[in-house]
Design a protein around this motif. Structure first.
Motif, PDB file in Angstrom:
ATOM      1  N   PRO A  60      60.901  41.885   3.938  1.00 39.17           N
ATOM      2  CA  PRO A  60      61.090  43.154   3.226  1.00 39.17           C
ATOM      3  C   PRO A  60      60.241  44.255   3.866  1.00 39.17           C
ATOM      4  CG  PRO A  60      60.705  41.350   1.683  1.00 39.17           C
ATOM      5  CD  PRO A  60      60.411  40.815   3.055  1.00 39.17           C
ATOM      6  N   VAL A  61      60.725  45.453   3.803  1.00 36.87           N
ATOM      7  CA  VAL A  61      60.018  46.585   4.405  1.00 36.87           C
ATOM      8  C   VAL A  61      58.607  46.706   3.845  1.00 36.87           C
ATOM      9  CG1 VAL A  61      60.011  49.085   4.640  1.00 36.87           C
ATOM     10  CG2 VAL A  61      62.158  47.830   4.863  1.00 36.87           C
ATOM     11  N   GLU A  62      58.460  46.480   2.540  1.00 43.35           N
ATOM     12  CA  GLU A  62      57.152  46.620   1.903  1.00 43.35           C
ATOM     13  C   GLU A  62      56.151  45.591   2.438  1.00 43.35           C
ATOM     14  OE1 GLU A  62      60.447  48.027  -0.650  1.00 43.35           O
ATOM     15  OE2 GLU A  62      60.006  46.119   0.368  1.00 43.35           O
ATOM     16  N   ILE A  63      56.623  44.384   2.686  1.00 41.62           N
ATOM     17  CA  ILE A  63      55.736  43.346   3.213  1.00 41.62           C
ATOM     18  C   ILE A  63      55.323  43.664   4.648  1.00 41.62           C
ATOM     19  CG2 ILE A  63      55.599  40.915   3.888  1.00 41.62           C
ATOM     20  CD1 ILE A  63      55.421  41.355   0.899  1.00 41.62           C
ATOM     21  N   THR A  64      56.303  44.123   5.449  1.00 42.06           N
ATOM     22  CA  THR A  64      55.990  44.507   6.827  1.00 42.06           C
ATOM     23  C   THR A  64      54.943  45.613   6.856  1.00 42.06           C
ATOM     24  OG1 THR A  64      58.210  43.903   7.585  1.00 42.06           O
ATOM     25  CG2 THR A  64      56.957  45.410   8.973  1.00 42.06           C
ATOM     26  N   ALA A  65      55.105  46.592   5.986  1.00 42.26           N
ATOM     27  CA  ALA A  65      54.146  47.703   5.935  1.00 42.26           C
ATOM     28  C   ALA A  65      52.759  47.225   5.526  1.00 42.26           C
ATOM     29  CB  ALA A  65      54.651  48.768   4.960  1.00 42.26           C
ATOM     30  N   ALA A  66      52.696  46.300   4.572  1.00 45.32           N
ATOM     31  CA  ALA A  66      51.402  45.774   4.134  1.00 45.32           C
ATOM     32  C   ALA A  66      50.718  44.996   5.249  1.00 45.32           C
ATOM     33  CB  ALA A  66      51.603  44.887   2.907  1.00 45.32           C
ATOM     34  N   ALA A  71      51.552  36.786   1.404  1.00 44.95           N
ATOM     35  CA  ALA A  71      52.927  37.249   1.562  1.00 44.95           C
ATOM     36  C   ALA A  71      53.889  36.066   1.569  1.00 44.95           C
ATOM     37  CB  ALA A  71      53.064  38.046   2.857  1.00 44.95           C
ATOM     38  N   ASP A  82      49.347  47.337   7.793  1.00 44.38           N
ATOM     39  CA  ASP A  82      48.140  48.003   7.331  1.00 44.38           C
ATOM     40  C   ASP A  82      46.907  47.109   7.465  1.00 44.38           C
ATOM     41  OD1 ASP A  82      46.847  50.305   5.907  1.00 44.38           O
ATOM     42  OD2 ASP A  82      46.465  48.738   4.410  1.00 44.38           O
ATOM     43  N   TRP A 109      57.442  38.894  11.786  1.00 47.92           N
ATOM     44  CA  TRP A 109      56.791  40.189  12.025  1.00 47.92           C
ATOM     45  C   TRP A 109      56.821  40.530  13.513  1.00 47.92           C
ATOM     46  CZ3 TRP A 109      52.706  41.963  14.899  1.00 47.92           C
ATOM     47  CH2 TRP A 109      52.237  43.260  14.602  1.00 47.92           C
TER      48      TRP A 109
END
Length: 325
Positions: A300-306, A253, A309, A268
């Motif tokens: 970014p929201v997508e990175i936080t979500a990844a 990331a 996970d 994060w």
């Protein structure tokens, strides 16, 4: 640096705190001076120490810098009591807690601290006695606010509810607990309890005891904490296959965003719901400056979500129970 309220109190602290666990032992006065200067110049206010850090030398070193390098009213001074290094254990009796607090004030060269925290729970001392010592610390002017450290969810809830149940008791302002991408255990019970009861959350070791910097991906550097006899076991807790997968994700990331792994891991934690501030400890001023740049970072929201996970914590009953009848 952005300032945040500590829980439901009126105490405002920087959203990044400066930890001083290595001061007086692995961090000498010159490096400590440079760290404090860089931190305050970046807008940081929250400084966290403890009576047991380096057998009191952390507080002594910090005390020499307060009033000379920075004004007392420029910083939010937090310390802890309850761990007795010379005894090899925890003692949260009224006598020991108040003796340690008085010794901390003397070493720091101040009349009071802004936040006084009990380092750990003990089954050997009635919690009512521990909490009464916190009441006295506030009523006597030695501490302005009080907090907990390393309490479990039910312990946090009990202590906070007990203090809130009767007028005149010192309310619990915060809890300081380990929290990072490689240690998300507080999400089961502690974070929900803190949010429900209005406690601020201070996250210690937000870089996974240094593992999330990526420095241990190919071995143990000679100048790292894991190579130090003081911290070898401390760091080793997170040198396992599960943590390595998370570290790899953080580094990927960081590469994709043009950031450092430190900035990704810190951002994060800093932005997790309920977190007031991560506490960052560094051995050198250069290391600290590498963390202070996180103020400009928003993941970014997508990175936080990844990242959520890949580091997901197993959750089930009773944390995620719903009635089916």
């Amino acid at each position: 640096m952005e300032q945040r309220y500590l829980g439901r109190t009126g105490l405002r602290v920087s959203r990044l705190g400066l930890g001083t666990m290595t001061w007086g032992r692995d961090t000498d006065e010159h490096e400590a001076r440079d760290q404090l200067t860089a931190f305050v110049e970046a807008g940081g206010t929250l400084i966290d120490t403890s009576a047991d850090y380096a057998d009191g030398d952390s507080e002594r070193l910090l005390g020499r810098l307060i009033g000379t390098l920075v004004r007392r009213d420029e910083v939010v001074l937090a310390t802890k009591a309850g761990v007795c290094s010379h005894m090899g254990g925890v003692d949260v009796s009224r006598r020991t807690l108040l003796d340690q607090l008085d010794a901390s004030l003397d070493r720091l060269g101040v009349d009071s601290v802004d936040l006084w925290q009990v380092s750990a729970w003990s089954n050997d001392v009635p919690v009512e006695e521990t909490l009464a010592a916190m009441d006295f610390a506030v009523s006597s002017g030695r501490a302005r606010y009080v907090g907990l450290c390393n309490y479990s969810g039910w312990q946090t809830g009990f202590a906070a509810a007990y203090q809130a149940a009767w007028p005149g008791r010192a309310p619990i302002a915060s809890t300081q607990v380990e929290y990072s991408l490689v240690e998300r255990g507080i999400e089961r019970e502690v974070l929900p309890a803190a949010r429900a009861l209005g406690l601020g959350v201070l996250a210690w070791s937000p870089l996974g005891r240094g593992v999330l910097t990526g420095k241990y991906r190919t071995g143990t550097p000679a100048d790292s904490r894991a190579a130090s006899p003081h911290f070898e076991r401390f760091v080793g807790v997170h040198l396992d296959p599960a943590s390595r997968r998370i570290v790899d994700a953080v580094c990927r990331a960081a590469d994709g965003l043009g950031l450092s792994p430190i900035e990704v891991a810190l951002a994060w934690v800093r932005d997790r719901p309920g977190v007031t501030a991560p506490i960052v400890g560094a051995r050198t001023a250069a290391q600290l400056r590498g963390s202070l740049t996180v103020e400009e970072v928003e993941l970014p929201v997508e990175i936080t979500a990844a990242l959520d996970d890949v580091s997901a914590l197993p959750m089930g009953y009773p944390e995620r129970w719903e009635p089916t009848f």
